[in-house]
Scaffold this active site. Sequence first.
Site, PDB file in Angstrom:
ATOM      1  N   CYS A  50       0.846  -1.205   0.000  1.00  0.00           N
ATOM      2  CA  CYS A  50       0.000   0.000   0.000  1.00  0.00           C
ATOM      3  C   CYS A  50       0.875   1.246   0.000  1.00  0.00           C
ATOM      4  CB  CYS A  50      -0.933   0.004   1.210  1.00  0.00           C
ATOM      5  SG  CYS A  50      -2.342  -1.127   1.044  1.00  0.00           S
ATOM      6  N   ASP A 108      10.172  -6.409  -8.929  1.00  0.00           N
ATOM      7  CA  ASP A 108      10.503  -7.051  -7.655  1.00  0.00           C
ATOM      8  C   ASP A 108      11.909  -6.624  -7.243  1.00  0.00           C
ATOM      9  OD1 ASP A 108       9.346  -9.849  -6.116  1.00  0.00           O
ATOM     10  OD2 ASP A 108      11.428  -9.262  -5.750  1.00  0.00           O
ATOM     11  N   HIS A 117      -0.563 -10.212  -4.481  1.00  0.00           N
ATOM     12  CA  HIS A 117       0.334  -9.835  -5.578  1.00  0.00           C
ATOM     13  C   HIS A 117       0.574 -11.035  -6.479  1.00  0.00           C
ATOM     14  CE1 HIS A 117       2.813 -11.028  -2.094  1.00  0.00           C
ATOM     15  NE2 HIS A 117       3.677 -11.529  -2.960  1.00  0.00           N
TER      16      HIS A 117
HETATM   17  P1  DGP Z   1       6.000 -13.194  -1.652  1.00  0.00           P
HETATM   18  O1  DGP Z   1       7.092 -14.017  -1.068  1.00  0.00           O
HETATM   19  O2  DGP Z   1       5.195 -13.936  -2.679  1.00  0.00           O
HETATM   20  O3  DGP Z   1       5.159 -12.530  -0.597  1.00  0.00           O
HETATM   21  O4  DGP Z   1       6.741 -12.053  -2.477  1.00  0.00           O
HETATM   22  C1  DGP Z   1       6.994 -10.781  -2.020  1.00  0.00           C
HETATM   23  C2  DGP Z   1       7.932 -10.159  -2.999  1.00  0.00           C
HETATM   24  O5  DGP Z   1       8.009  -8.782  -2.687  1.00  0.00           O
HETATM   25  C3  DGP Z   1       9.358 -10.691  -2.922  1.00  0.00           C
HETATM   26  O6  DGP Z   1       9.662 -11.338  -4.157  1.00  0.00           O
HETATM   27  C4  DGP Z   1      10.235  -9.472  -2.736  1.00  0.00           C
HETATM   28  C5  DGP Z   1       9.302  -8.325  -3.009  1.00  0.00           C
HETATM   29  N1  DGP Z   1       9.545  -7.165  -2.186  1.00  0.00           N
HETATM   30  C6  DGP Z   1       9.610  -7.133  -0.829  1.00  0.00           C
HETATM   31  N2  DGP Z   1       9.834  -5.881  -0.395  1.00  0.00           N
HETATM   32  C7  DGP Z   1       9.900  -5.105  -1.520  1.00  0.00           C
HETATM   33  C8  DGP Z   1      10.108  -3.721  -1.730  1.00  0.00           C
HETATM   34  O7  DGP Z   1      10.266  -2.910  -0.815  1.00  0.00           O
HETATM   35  N3  DGP Z   1      10.111  -3.290  -3.019  1.00  0.00           N
HETATM   36  C9  DGP Z   1       9.935  -4.149  -4.069  1.00  0.00           C
HETATM   37  N4  DGP Z   1       9.993  -3.619  -5.298  1.00  0.00           N
HETATM   38  N5  DGP Z   1       9.728  -5.454  -3.908  1.00  0.00           N
HETATM   39  C10 DGP Z   1       9.717  -5.929  -2.645  1.00  0.00           C
END
Ligand code: DGP
Length: 112
Positions: free
Chosen positions: A6, A29, A98
Amino acid sequence: MDCLFCKIIAGEIPSSKVYENDRVFVFRDINPQAPVHMLAVPKEHIGSADEVTAENSAAVAAIFEAIPKVAAAEGLTGGYRIVSNCGPDACQSVKHLHFHILGGKQLSEKMD
Ligand code: DGP
């Protein structure tokens, strides 16, 4: 609500945005698992696939309308994989629905 995605959607935490419309936000990601690794999220807070209902499922449809557009824009002509981790057994780490969009290489046949 203290939700990382969010805050990214609101621009309070920076991200590498790929696409945005009134319902959907797509960004890269932070820990890419493939040459192209994007996350497509609903702007509306939905905790996970477990929280999709008849009332909010239009947000999911909007994501799946956006995905082919971003995939084409990223040049994923050979295909791509869409993954949504739901709950602890699937290692969901961010509690905002997501969809990982992975591509840009030959992906493994293994799903786990
Ligand atoms: P999941 O494990 O399916 O909940 O994936 C969460 C994803 O979110 C993981 O691949 C890394 C990504 N992620 C976590 N924190 C951040 C962030 O601050 N910025 C971005 N761009 N991605 C993030």
